[in-house]
Design a protein around this motif. Sequence first.
Motif, short mmCIF file in Angstrom:
data_model
loop_
_atom_site.label_atom_id
_atom_site.label_comp_id
_atom_site.label_asym_id
_atom_site.label_seq_id
_atom_site.Cartn_x
_atom_site.Cartn_y
_atom_site.Cartn_z
N SER A 46 0.83 -1.20 0.00
CA SER A 46 0.00 0.00 0.00
C SER A 46 0.86 1.26 0.00
N ILE A 47 1.94 1.25 0.79
CA ILE A 47 2.86 2.39 0.80
C ILE A 47 3.46 2.59 -0.59
N LEU A 48 3.89 1.49 -1.20
CA LEU A 48 4.49 1.58 -2.53
C LEU A 48 3.49 2.10 -3.56
N LYS A 49 2.25 1.61 -3.51
CA LYS A 49 1.27 2.04 -4.49
C LYS A 49 0.94 3.52 -4.32
N GLN A 50 0.74 3.96 -3.08
CA GLN A 50 0.40 5.36 -2.86
C GLN A 50 1.55 6.29 -3.27
N SER A 51 2.77 5.91 -2.94
CA SER A 51 3.91 6.75 -3.32
C SER A 51 4.10 6.74 -4.83
N LEU A 52 3.77 5.62 -5.48
CA LEU A 52 3.86 5.55 -6.94
C LEU A 52 2.78 6.41 -7.59
N GLN A 53 1.60 6.45 -7.02
CA GLN A 53 0.56 7.35 -7.52
C GLN A 53 1.00 8.80 -7.42
N ALA A 54 1.67 9.15 -6.33
CA ALA A 54 2.18 10.51 -6.17
C ALA A 54 3.26 10.80 -7.20
N LEU A 55 4.13 9.83 -7.44
CA LEU A 55 5.18 10.01 -8.43
C LEU A 55 4.59 10.16 -9.82
N ALA A 56 3.56 9.37 -10.13
CA ALA A 56 2.89 9.49 -11.43
C ALA A 56 2.29 10.88 -11.59
N PHE A 57 1.69 11.40 -10.53
CA PHE A 57 1.12 12.75 -10.58
C PHE A 57 2.20 13.78 -10.90
N LEU A 58 3.35 13.69 -10.24
CA LEU A 58 4.42 14.64 -10.50
C LEU A 58 4.91 14.54 -11.94
N HIS A 59 5.15 13.32 -12.40
CA HIS A 59 5.68 13.14 -13.75
C HIS A 59 4.69 13.61 -14.81
N GLU A 60 3.41 13.40 -14.57
CA GLU A 60 2.40 13.87 -15.52
C GLU A 60 2.40 15.39 -15.63
#
Length: 419
Positions: A174-188
Amino acid sequence: MSTSPPPTPASRALLDDEWRFEPITLPCEWVEDYRPGGYHPVVLGDVFNNGQYKVIRKLGEGSYSTVWLAYYRYLFPLRNSGYVALKIRVSEISGSTTELRILRHITEVAPVEGARHITRLLGEFEHRGPNGAHRCLVFEPMGPSVNTMVEEQPQFKPRMQGMKIRYALRMAKSILKQSLQALAFLHENGIAQGDFQLGNILFTLDDINSTPEVLLRQEEDVQAESISPPVQRVDVPFTYYGEGFKVKLSDMGGAYFFTDPPTKPVTPLGLRAPELILTGAVDVDNTLDVWSFGCLVFELITGQPLFCIPGSDFEDDDHLLSLTARLGALPDELFRHWKTSSLYFTPERKLFELSSWRSRSGAGTAYDLDEEEAHKVKALIRWILQYDLAKRPSPAQILSDPWFSEIDVESGSSKVSLG
């Protein structure tokens, strides 16, 4: 601009370049960095921005700032009181505007989604003290970081020799998925986090404003002989409950726009991509955060870093040797940048016999995963950690991996509370 009075001689960090303090082994900033251009000396109870913020507790520190829990009396447009995290940057970089530009950009282009993934900037001001002018950033208060939270759990106290300190598998995912969602937001939005590590992933809090100040206020060391209390790390006591927690990315001090990469990266050594180690170039690709994430998948699941880099004068070599042991030989275009490779490889690129201290990769260690789960994790990491930049997946593509579909992070609310 708010100001602080000049320090008394007893609180000066340096005098004529002489060391004036006992050696410190605590995980905190160096006292010697309290100098002109460096940290601003903060004492509990100090007020900032014309009395608007009163410091009540230390939360942490970094290479370029200290962070404090502060009580605010009035924060426009909110006409009430509450708590904030006050980040006070060192004076010598306070003129840098990249972090502020990025935070403002996030607020402008995606305020709602940005607030879900990134710690919210609530305000900013400048404070002049004995070491110069310091840019102060006001953020929403957050809980502990991912790398400190697990060590605070009761089941790990006292810590026994050989004990594995790690999260339960479902919580780690869950930590990995949430942090990955945040990273995707930044990259987008054209932004790289630049310092993607477990220390910059923070748990959110339940309603902290309902907690009386007296329960949050840090007690000073009344036995201290100096005028100021000793500088040390004291985290707010937080406790984790249940599975419905939330995390956000924090500390955008190393972040940058893809169109304006920095000349000096701040990514921790063990999380740096090979092209960054060998060429020092940040602008070679936009997947440096992705490489760091791949390393963190292994670290969160196993409780150990993927690439263990012993401190030495050969840190880069140790890292690259660990890389090749884990992932295979470097491609020719990268290998030719390895200036000291002849110390370890024959002209035919055969590895010399190395002493054992140089081969601490931990390969073959069991991590209590069942065979199916271990296969999925290994396949995911292999997919992410590719030498060929063109083959590295984006954060959005990684989110589509079936391994993450098993975790629902949308339904839970924050479950980190004050203990």
